[in-house]
Design an enzyme around this catalytic site. Sequence first.
Site, PDB file in Angstrom:
ATOM      1  N   ASP A  29       0.867  -1.179   0.000  1.00  0.00           N
ATOM      2  CA  ASP A  29       0.000   0.000   0.000  1.00  0.00           C
ATOM      3  C   ASP A  29       0.900   1.224   0.000  1.00  0.00           C
ATOM      4  O   ASP A  29       1.249   1.755   1.052  1.00  0.00           O
ATOM      5  CB  ASP A  29      -0.917  -0.048   1.228  1.00  0.00           C
ATOM      6  CG  ASP A  29      -1.895   1.116   1.268  1.00  0.00           C
ATOM      7  OD1 ASP A  29      -1.840   1.980   0.380  1.00  0.00           O
ATOM      8  OD2 ASP A  29      -2.716   1.163   2.211  1.00  0.00           O
ATOM      9  N   HIS A  30       1.279   1.687  -1.200  1.00  0.00           N
ATOM     10  CA  HIS A  30       2.297   2.725  -1.333  1.00  0.00           C
ATOM     11  C   HIS A  30       1.783   3.923  -2.121  1.00  0.00           C
ATOM     12  O   HIS A  30       0.961   3.782  -3.022  1.00  0.00           O
ATOM     13  CB  HIS A  30       3.529   2.162  -2.055  1.00  0.00           C
ATOM     14  CG  HIS A  30       4.450   1.381  -1.175  1.00  0.00           C
ATOM     15  ND1 HIS A  30       5.808   1.470  -1.250  1.00  0.00           N
ATOM     16  CD2 HIS A  30       4.192   0.510  -0.179  1.00  0.00           C
ATOM     17  CE1 HIS A  30       6.368   0.689  -0.346  1.00  0.00           C
ATOM     18  NE2 HIS A  30       5.398   0.082   0.311  1.00  0.00           N
ATOM     19  N   SER A  97       3.927   0.332  11.002  1.00  0.00           N
ATOM     20  CA  SER A  97       4.217   1.715  11.387  1.00  0.00           C
ATOM     21  C   SER A  97       4.667   2.578  10.215  1.00  0.00           C
ATOM     22  O   SER A  97       4.894   3.782  10.384  1.00  0.00           O
ATOM     23  CB  SER A  97       5.268   1.750  12.498  1.00  0.00           C
ATOM     24  OG  SER A  97       6.448   1.080  12.103  1.00  0.00           O
ATOM     25  N   GLY A  98       4.789   1.993   9.007  1.00  0.00           N
ATOM     26  CA  GLY A  98       4.950   2.791   7.802  1.00  0.00           C
ATOM     27  C   GLY A  98       6.376   3.136   7.433  1.00  0.00           C
ATOM     28  O   GLY A  98       7.336   2.831   8.144  1.00  0.00           O
ATOM     29  N   GLU A  99       6.496   3.814   6.283  1.00  0.00           N
ATOM     30  CA  GLU A  99       7.772   4.329   5.800  1.00  0.00           C
ATOM     31  C   GLU A  99       7.602   5.790   5.408  1.00  0.00           C
ATOM     32  O   GLU A  99       6.568   6.195   4.863  1.00  0.00           O
ATOM     33  CB  GLU A  99       8.262   3.546   4.565  1.00  0.00           C
ATOM     34  CG  GLU A  99       8.462   2.074   4.768  1.00  0.00           C
ATOM     35  CD  GLU A  99       7.258   1.278   4.310  1.00  0.00           C
ATOM     36  OE1 GLU A  99       6.405   1.824   3.579  1.00  0.00           O
ATOM     37  OE2 GLU A  99       7.150   0.104   4.701  1.00  0.00           O
ATOM     38  N   ASN A 102       6.212   6.951   1.892  1.00  0.00           N
ATOM     39  CA  ASN A 102       4.792   7.050   1.568  1.00  0.00           C
ATOM     40  C   ASN A 102       4.032   8.038   2.449  1.00  0.00           C
ATOM     41  O   ASN A 102       3.049   8.628   2.018  1.00  0.00           O
ATOM     42  CB  ASN A 102       4.145   5.670   1.704  1.00  0.00           C
ATOM     43  CG  ASN A 102       4.833   4.653   0.842  1.00  0.00           C
ATOM     44  OD1 ASN A 102       4.823   4.760  -0.375  1.00  0.00           O
ATOM     45  ND2 ASN A 102       5.460   3.663   1.462  1.00  0.00           N
ATOM     46  N   SER A 165       9.214  -6.010  14.003  1.00  0.00           N
ATOM     47  CA  SER A 165      10.600  -6.225  13.594  1.00  0.00           C
ATOM     48  C   SER A 165      11.482  -6.714  14.727  1.00  0.00           C
ATOM     49  O   SER A 165      12.651  -7.034  14.509  1.00  0.00           O
ATOM     50  CB  SER A 165      11.186  -4.928  13.014  1.00  0.00           C
ATOM     51  OG  SER A 165      11.134  -3.886  13.977  1.00  0.00           O
ATOM     52  N   GLY A 166      10.950  -6.735  15.937  1.00  0.00           N
ATOM     53  CA  GLY A 166      11.748  -7.198  17.068  1.00  0.00           C
ATOM     54  C   GLY A 166      10.852  -7.597  18.223  1.00  0.00           C
ATOM     55  O   GLY A 166       9.647  -7.316  18.230  1.00  0.00           O
TER      56      GLY A 166
END
Length: 319
Positions: A29-30, A97-99, A102, A165-166
């Site tokens: 979803d970008h 949590s996104g990038e 975007n 991621s962790g």
Amino acid sequence: MTEQAGPKDLVRYAIDAERVGFDFEVSSDHFFPWLSSQGHAPYAWSVLGAVAHATERVGLMTYVTCPTIRYHPAIIAQKSATLQILADGRFTLGLGSGENLNEHVVGTGWPGIADRQSMLVEAIEIIRDLHDGGLVDFRGEYFQVDSARIWDLPDDRVPIGVAVSGERGIGEFRPLADHLIAVEPDAGIVEQWNRYESPDTGAESRAIGQIPICWDSDRDAAVARAHDQFRWFSGGWEVNADLPTTAGFAAATQFVTPENVADSIPCGPDLDAIVDAVRPYREAGFTDIALVQIGGASQDAFLAQAAGPLLEKLRTAAG
């Protein structure tokens, strides 16, 4: 990947993937592609609605949607409920949590990772409250909801997956989500996730991973295509989450060679190499793996020539 093909092609690939025998299909979803050479970024929710209408059997999923900056969580609650109705219960809402790539487009800045995770917790709480079907008022640190209600709800609650991621984030997200999403075959994360009880949604918890592949009958062509369109992957998510533009990804990966890419992504006609790449996820306890076939124009050949035999090999390896 919505970054490597236009909307009509994506729907066509989804139909063909169901016909070949895939079990579920995930969609990024970008707003931006990672690299300009990928060349696409259609609106994922329109594509998913069309795919839901055009398919009958496959599960569908966002992989993943960020419900905190570009979208308000109340809108995600409405969109996901509608899509679940269109999909007759086949949809899973994958969240993360996104990038910056975007989310920066709406001009509200890019928070640090701790704030992004806290925002995601609040967003999932809002989505779950709205999916309960009542009138919702919410005052949080990051979001406000005033007298909101979702009027079209599916019979069964939309299952939620969350990208982790962790191990640190599991304690926060596990009580709110049904499924784990991760891109590294880390058995410790899966084991810790499974120690917690699922929310009362009736969904059996899954661990859903992802690997890029670049199948082609010509290995050199596959390596060249993977380098051109997927070298961004080499930065890792600590880097990938923060770069804001395709130019930034191009600059950050200018010294990544085709050989570097081929060392980390199975390229060429060898299906056993793909099976070997999937094995660590299965051994780590993952229940599902999303195969990202690199290159829009190569999808037709992959689906027609390689997908069927590859699925047979993967299922045999999985027992």
